[in-house]
Design an enzyme around this catalytic site. Structure first.
Site, short mmCIF file in Angstrom:
data_model
loop_
_atom_site.label_atom_id
_atom_site.label_comp_id
_atom_site.label_asym_id
_atom_site.label_seq_id
_atom_site.Cartn_x
_atom_site.Cartn_y
_atom_site.Cartn_z
N GLY A 88 0.82 -1.20 0.00
CA GLY A 88 0.00 0.00 0.00
C GLY A 88 0.86 1.26 0.00
O GLY A 88 1.93 1.28 -0.59
N LEU A 89 0.39 2.29 0.69
CA LEU A 89 1.09 3.57 0.77
C LEU A 89 1.39 4.15 -0.61
O LEU A 89 2.45 4.68 -0.84
CB LEU A 89 2.39 3.44 1.56
CG LEU A 89 2.28 3.17 3.06
CD1 LEU A 89 3.67 3.19 3.68
CD2 LEU A 89 1.42 4.21 3.74
N CYS A 90 0.46 3.96 -1.54
CA CYS A 90 0.72 4.57 -2.85
C CYS A 90 -0.52 5.29 -3.36
O CYS A 90 -0.86 5.23 -4.52
CB CYS A 90 1.22 3.54 -3.85
SG CYS A 90 0.24 2.05 -3.92
N GLY A 91 -1.19 5.99 -2.46
CA GLY A 91 -2.28 6.87 -2.87
C GLY A 91 -3.43 6.12 -3.48
O GLY A 91 -3.77 5.02 -3.07
#
Lengths: 289, 85
Positions: A88-91
């Site tokens: 994750g952590l990709c908008g």
């Protein structure tokens, strides 16, 4: 009104979050450069392969064309190959992909087709399963390898071709993001099986000799072409993931900074208020004497 | 004049250079390509591509796996799935 201690703790926690997002942003920036270079390096192969494909496909046509090129003669069952990231952590990257895939699936279903999904990467699994609980077919796990490469693409393609040969579906679409910049990654949907006939069939005057034969070569070429397409999609998703992550983390770092400033002001105000109250108390006490 | 030789894998462009001759392990037998070879296309079997930089020089061998070779106006292009470094 939060106490001084609470405010101080809050500032501390936002600060450590900011440190994480900042680190992630820098890692993504470094990885993005590598992913872009990899995408760049893969281009010559794909270009030459499609040039050869175009030359051959225009020669072999009609009834003797392989199934991978000509299709099964039906367009009832569609397979959507959705490529997502593992982390994750990709908008909004993954949710955009899922939305595009979902829209395509609904469009096909409305047209009376059967839709099944083939998922690559972890992040698309949960939302798609929620939306289409009975249509999730296979899932290819890329989370165990650090950078999905040609080998992974080859095994995905082999599996797809096998399913196709077994008559599990008629048409396969590939859903993946196209990396435009760190700010924009557009979900793209391409048909991969049957291989779309190349439109730019250039006529060369030279008589090319084929060994073994044109059809045999084409037959070997088509699965390779599918592999290359999937490999391209894997490269795009890697670049897109890092790009989107960089942008998202940059925003997060900035937001954390704003929040820290706001909290610091609040902290200072309440500290001042507390001091003022104390002073007033002391002065009032002294006057009373 | 020399033969323009390109060896490409999905991961990168391995070679792009002018050489004297290249011997390619074709599916139906090895074949050598010199400058001015007629247009030709063949699948290749796993084996060694031999690159002769100059006439009579010792060949440099590159192990390739899966793919095909194309000879056109602009030289020889070998598209291989995997190249042994």
């Amino acid at each position: 009104m939060a106490s001084l201690k609470e405010l101080k703790d809050r500032i501390g926690s936002v600060k450590s979050t900011q440190k994480i997002t900042k680190a992630k942003q820098m890692v993504a920036a470094a990885k993005l450069r590598k992913a872009q270079a990899a995408a760049e390096e893969a281009r010559p192969y794909a270009e030459r392969l499609s040039a050869v494909m175009a030359a051959l496909a225009s020669k072999v046509s009609g009834d003797d064309a392989p199934k991978l090129l000509a299709g099964t003669g039906s367009d009832k069952r569609h397979l959507l190959v959705v490529v997502n990231t593992d982390k994750g952590l990709c908008g909004g990257l993954n949710s955009n992909l899922v939305r595009a895939a979902g829209a395509k699936a609904r469009e096909l279903t409305a047209a009376g087709k059967d839709v099944e999904f083939y998922l690559v990467g972890k992040k698309g699994r949960a939302p798609l399963k929620r939306a289409f609980p009975n249509q999730i077919g296979h899932h290819f796990d890329t989370s165990e390898v650090r950078t999905p490469g040609f080998e992974e693409a080859a095994s995905i393609a082999d599996e797809l071709v096998e399913l196709y040969d077994a008559g599990k579906f008629d048409i396969a679409h590939l859903v993946y993001p196209t990396f435009k910049s760190a700010l924009a990654q557009d979900p793209t949907i391409d048909q991969i099986i049957p291989v779309p006939s190349p439109t730019t069939a250039e006529d060369s005057d030279a008589v090319v000799e084929y060994e073994p034969g044109e059809e045999e070569i084409l037959e070997e070429l088509l699965p390779r072409y599918v592999k290359t397409q999937i490999f391209g999609a894997l490269l795009e998703i890697m670049a897109s993931e890092q790009g989107a992550s960089m942008t998202a983390m940059d925003n997060a770092t900035r937001n954390a900074g704003d929040l820290i400033n706001k909290l610091t002001v609040q902290y200072n105000r309440s500290r001042q208020a507390a001091i003022t109250t104390e002073l007033i108390e002391i002065i009032a006490g002294a006057e009373a004497l | 004049m020399a033969l323009h030789f390109e060896l490409v894998t999905p991961a990168k462009l391995v070679r792009s250079e002018d050489v004297h001759m290249v011997v390619v392990p074709g599916a139906e037998g090895e074949f050598g390509v010199l400058e001015g070879h007629a247009p030709f296309m063949s699948t290749i079997r796993d084996g060694a591509v031999q690159v002769f930089k100059t006439e009579g020089a010792a060949p440099e061998t590159i192990e390739v796996r899966g793919g095909f070779a194309e000879v056109g106006d602009n030289g020889l292009t070998v598209l291989a799935e995997h190249v042994e470094a």
